[in-house]
Design an enzyme around this catalytic site. Structure first.
Site, mmCIF file in Angstrom:
data_model
loop_
_atom_site.group_PDB
_atom_site.id
_atom_site.type_symbol
_atom_site.label_atom_id
_atom_site.label_comp_id
_atom_site.label_asym_id
_atom_site.label_seq_id
_atom_site.Cartn_x
_atom_site.Cartn_y
_atom_site.Cartn_z
ATOM 1 N N LYS A 204 0.849 -1.203 0.000
ATOM 2 C CA LYS A 204 0.000 0.000 0.000
ATOM 3 C C LYS A 204 0.881 1.248 0.000
ATOM 4 O O LYS A 204 0.688 2.155 -0.779
ATOM 5 C CB LYS A 204 -0.921 -0.035 1.223
ATOM 6 C CG LYS A 204 -1.856 1.140 1.295
ATOM 7 C CD LYS A 204 -2.849 0.995 2.429
ATOM 8 C CE LYS A 204 -3.631 2.297 2.575
ATOM 9 N NZ LYS A 204 -4.624 2.256 3.626
ATOM 10 N N GLU A 210 10.667 -4.664 4.449
ATOM 11 C CA GLU A 210 10.756 -6.073 4.048
ATOM 12 C C GLU A 210 10.409 -6.230 2.561
ATOM 13 O O GLU A 210 11.119 -6.902 1.798
ATOM 14 C CB GLU A 210 9.781 -6.939 4.860
ATOM 15 C CG GLU A 210 10.129 -7.104 6.325
ATOM 16 C CD GLU A 210 9.492 -6.040 7.212
ATOM 17 O OE1 GLU A 210 9.236 -4.918 6.720
ATOM 18 O OE2 GLU A 210 9.261 -6.334 8.394
ATOM 19 N N GLY A 265 -4.964 -1.857 4.789
ATOM 20 C CA GLY A 265 -4.160 -2.989 4.307
ATOM 21 C C GLY A 265 -4.797 -4.337 4.601
ATOM 22 O O GLY A 265 -4.869 -5.211 3.734
ATOM 23 N N ARG A 266 -5.277 -4.524 5.835
ATOM 24 C CA ARG A 266 -5.826 -5.838 6.208
ATOM 25 C C ARG A 266 -7.227 -6.074 5.655
ATOM 26 O O ARG A 266 -7.808 -7.132 5.868
ATOM 27 C CB ARG A 266 -5.783 -6.012 7.728
ATOM 28 C CG ARG A 266 -6.348 -4.855 8.523
ATOM 29 C CD ARG A 266 -5.939 -4.936 9.991
ATOM 30 N NE ARG A 266 -6.336 -3.780 10.776
ATOM 31 C CZ ARG A 266 -5.614 -2.667 10.916
ATOM 32 N NH1 ARG A 266 -4.455 -2.553 10.295
ATOM 33 N NH2 ARG A 266 -6.044 -1.663 11.654
ATOM 34 N N GLU A 351 -4.615 -6.597 14.865
ATOM 35 C CA GLU A 351 -4.069 -5.300 14.443
ATOM 36 C C GLU A 351 -5.179 -4.245 14.484
ATOM 37 O O GLU A 351 -4.935 -3.066 14.744
ATOM 38 C CB GLU A 351 -3.458 -5.395 13.035
ATOM 39 C CG GLU A 351 -2.527 -4.231 12.716
ATOM 40 C CD GLU A 351 -1.747 -4.397 11.416
ATOM 41 O OE1 GLU A 351 -2.361 -4.316 10.339
ATOM 42 O OE2 GLU A 351 -0.523 -4.610 11.466
ATOM 43 N N HIS A 382 -4.844 -32.683 18.317
ATOM 44 C CA HIS A 382 -3.720 -33.510 18.776
ATOM 45 C C HIS A 382 -2.543 -32.651 19.212
ATOM 46 O O HIS A 382 -1.439 -33.151 19.395
ATOM 47 C CB HIS A 382 -3.297 -34.461 17.657
ATOM 48 C CG HIS A 382 -4.419 -35.344 17.228
ATOM 49 N ND1 HIS A 382 -4.739 -36.509 17.868
ATOM 50 C CD2 HIS A 382 -5.346 -35.190 16.236
ATOM 51 C CE1 HIS A 382 -5.796 -37.061 17.284
ATOM 52 N NE2 HIS A 382 -6.183 -36.276 16.293
ATOM 53 N N LYS A 510 9.605 -0.935 14.059
ATOM 54 C CA LYS A 510 10.186 -0.729 12.721
ATOM 55 C C LYS A 510 11.326 0.282 12.804
ATOM 56 O O LYS A 510 12.392 0.098 12.222
ATOM 57 C CB LYS A 510 9.127 -0.139 11.774
ATOM 58 C CG LYS A 510 8.076 -1.089 11.276
ATOM 59 C CD LYS A 510 7.242 -0.373 10.214
ATOM 60 C CE LYS A 510 5.919 -1.049 9.986
ATOM 61 N NZ LYS A 510 5.039 -0.313 9.084
HETATM 62 O O1 F6P Z 1 3.474 -2.930 9.793
HETATM 63 C C1 F6P Z 1 2.096 -3.098 9.689
HETATM 64 C C2 F6P Z 1 1.606 -2.810 8.317
HETATM 65 O O2 F6P Z 1 1.555 -1.438 8.132
HETATM 66 C C3 F6P Z 1 0.261 -3.449 8.073
HETATM 67 O O3 F6P Z 1 -0.774 -2.728 8.599
HETATM 68 C C4 F6P Z 1 0.256 -3.572 6.594
HETATM 69 O O4 F6P Z 1 -0.709 -4.476 6.140
HETATM 70 C C5 F6P Z 1 1.666 -4.035 6.349
HETATM 71 O O5 F6P Z 1 2.428 -3.337 7.298
HETATM 72 C C6 F6P Z 1 2.183 -3.815 4.966
HETATM 73 O O6 F6P Z 1 2.096 -2.475 4.576
HETATM 74 P P1 F6P Z 1 2.264 -2.062 3.058
HETATM 75 O O7 F6P Z 1 1.144 -2.686 2.288
HETATM 76 O O8 F6P Z 1 2.190 -0.569 3.042
HETATM 77 O O9 F6P Z 1 3.579 -2.567 2.586
#
Ligand code: F6P
Length: 546
Positions: A204, A210, A265-266, A351, A382, A510
């Site tokens: 987003k 990452e 995002g979620r 979240e 189990h 972060k």
């Molecule tokens: O670190 C949390 C977060 O901001 C989430 O809310 C989000 O889904 C994820 O990181 C990834 O964010 P982006 O889509 O901006 O890379």
């Protein structure tokens, strides 16, 4: 007024003081199951008869929801409403699954045509990939798609692609790389041919470390293979709200799929973030997923609170968590295909509702988001169900079952469902001492041994659960199920007066991590960090191989 200060909340607390057992509730009301089973169309039912509630308590909970202005909040979810004040963003993910002719005005503009224009772009792109028109640098068609994203830009599409495996008939294999652990990218790329691989960089913000690090490494991998920067365009597309950063990364504007800041995002798998889903299962199936979600939206929007399934499930959380004090919620899909669903739900719910201040910035007056965890049945039986049956913590459970399956082995399917039904029954009704004694006597066990074994073998029962039963795990049903949980999360947030759509808590970690990278590389010291961190940094540097 905060939920827990309302007279109705106090009345609920009083109702909880002298509750009959679940066994007594079933014994005294022969209509209980019918009264507490709710349907959405002919594909999904929700049985809450094994929850520690009676119709009168449910009514009190619904009245409480009215006092918290829930009907107004629900209406707002389908209109231009700013539910996310800390980020000054509207919350309109329901627009993503509205039919083409619908109208949803935002800042004087109907956003539904904008949504459908992007869907049309996705459809065209899927066609080009599926019919082999889109080709890689050697002229070969695409066979593998790697989604590079994390959190909401990973969990939703990854979960859906797994859940809809029987529908993955387009010939395109979807892979998901999220972790900054190099093992994730490396083990994925090891299986792939660069000439036939397409990367979808999903973010987003297009700034998540990452994702950007993995995208840069993937681009290098491709460049190593094709040797020409200009050929990379054929292997990278982006999904984002951030046009500028996508272009800066080097992905052509026409290869960017857009979504909007009013999609959290979620809650984004319905947008172009769902591109890997559409590529794997086909665009028509993706549309069925959207239609299923829209059906649940209509259920939420139009059904009275007393029969409204997401509302009832959220109210049950209030009952279990705030009134009865159960700190967690377990979710157990009896479906191997749904193995990523608990992880998806964890982000969605924890979240969203892991918050300690209200929308006004005041401390909350009662517990908010419970700890959500789970795994598929029957495996989880189990592994950790022992604690659910006889542990000191009561874990309200949600079982999700699917009656039909596209796979053979009908006997397996019956055993799977039988296990799910048995768990809900065992949790609710347990095994009383008299039954355990009779069983042991029938086996010829001595009275002394029976006395020794009895405390361990008695099952207390009276542990609440809900059963969500679906006809089959189709794209439509899955869409409904996901939207059901989205709405449950939203309603919980309204009841607790929290902002379910921000996530400031993840920011500090972060920031600290980015400061520590240079310390781990030996370029700076970690003196501005705490003593434990400094010591661990030293140890890592000592052990680190060059
Ligand atoms: O670190 C949390 C977060 O901001 C989430 O809310 C989000 O889904 C994820 O990181 C990834 O964010 P982006 O889509 O901006 O890379």
């Amino acid at each position: 007024m905060p939920l827990s200060t309302l007279p109705l909340f106090k009345a609920l607390q009083r109702s909880a003081e002298s509750m009959p057992t679940l066994a007594a509730r079933f014994a005294e009301n022969s209509q209980r199951v019918q009264q507490l089973t709710f349907h959405v169309g002919d594909e999904l039912l929700v049985d809450i008869s094994r929850q520690q509630v009676c119709p009168a308590v449910l009514q009190q909970l619904c009245d409480l929801a009215r006092q918290m202005n829930l009907p107004k909040a629900i209406a707002g979810l389908f209109a231009d409403n700013q539910f996310n004040p800390t980020e000054q963003r509207a919350v309109l993910h329901t627009a993503l699954r509205m039919p083409a002719g619908a109208v949803l005005m935002r800042n004087g503009e109907n956003i539904i045509p904008v949504v459908h224009a992007e869907l049309a772009k996705m459809r065209r792109f899927c066609q080009r990939i599926h019919n082999g028109e889109w080709r890689g640098y050697t002229g070969l068609p695409v066979t593998d798609v790697v989604n590079i994203g994390i959190g909401g830009s990973d969990l939703g599409p990854a979960m859906v692609c797994e859940a809809l495996k029987p529908y993955c008939t387009t010939g395109i294999r979807a892979h998901f790389v999220s972790n900054i652990d190099p093992a994730h990218l490396a083990t994925t790329l090891n299986q792939l041919n660069p000439a036939t691989t397409l990367f979808v960089v999903s973010s987003k913000s297009f700034g998540t470390d990452e994702t950007m690090s993995n995208a840069v490494a993937a681009r290098q991998w491709l460049l190593n293979a094709c040797g020409d920067d200009s050929l990379i365009q054929q292997h990278f597309v982006a999904v984002s709200t951030n046009h500028r950063k996508v272009v800066e990364f080097g992905i052509a504007a026409e290869n960017m799929f857009e979504f909007w800041d009013w999609v959290g995002g979620r809650f984004s798998l319905w947008s172009a973030i769902g591109l890997p889903i559409a590529l794997a299962v086909g665009f028509e199936r993706f549309e069925e997923l959207l239609a299923g979600a829209h059906a649940m939206d209509e259920h939420l929007r139009t059904t009275p609170l007393e029969q409204n399934i997401p509302v009832l499930l959220a109210l049950l959380t209030v009952w279990n968590h705030n009134v009865l004090g159960h700190a967690s919620e377990g979710v157990f899909p009896y479906s191997q295909l749904m193995h990523r669903f608990p992880a998806f739900l964890q982000q969605l719910n924890m979240e969203s509702n892991g918050k300690s201040v209200t929308l006004n910035g005041e401390p909350v007056s009662c517990a908010t988001g419970p700890i959500v965890f789970g795994d598929v049945g029957s495996n989880s039986q189990h592994a950790f169900f022992q604690l659910l049956h006889q542990g000191t913590a009561v874990v309200p459970a949600e079982f999700i079952g699917f009656v039909n399956s596209p796979y053979d082995f009908a006997a397996h399917r019956h055993k799977l469902l039988a296990n799910m039904l048995a768990q809900a029954e065992a949790l609710a009704f347990g095994k009383p001492a008299a039954e355990v004694q009779a069983e042991l006597r029938a086996e010829g066990v001595s009275e002394q041994r029976i006395a020794e074994l009895l405390p361990s073998k008695v099952m207390p029962g009276n542990r609440p659960s809900t059963v969500i039963l679906c006809k089959e795990l189709t794209p439509h049903t899955l869409g409904s199920l996901i939207a059901l949980y989205e709405h449950k999360t939203f309603v919980q947030g309204v009841l607790w007066s929290v902002n379910s759509f921000d996530q400031w808590g993840v920011e500090l970690g972060k920031k600290l991590a980015s400061g520590l990278v240079s310390a781990l590389a030996g370029e700076t010291d970690a003196s501005n960090h705490d003593a434990a961190t400094q010591s661990l940094v030293k140890q890592i540097c000592r052990w680190s191989t060059p």
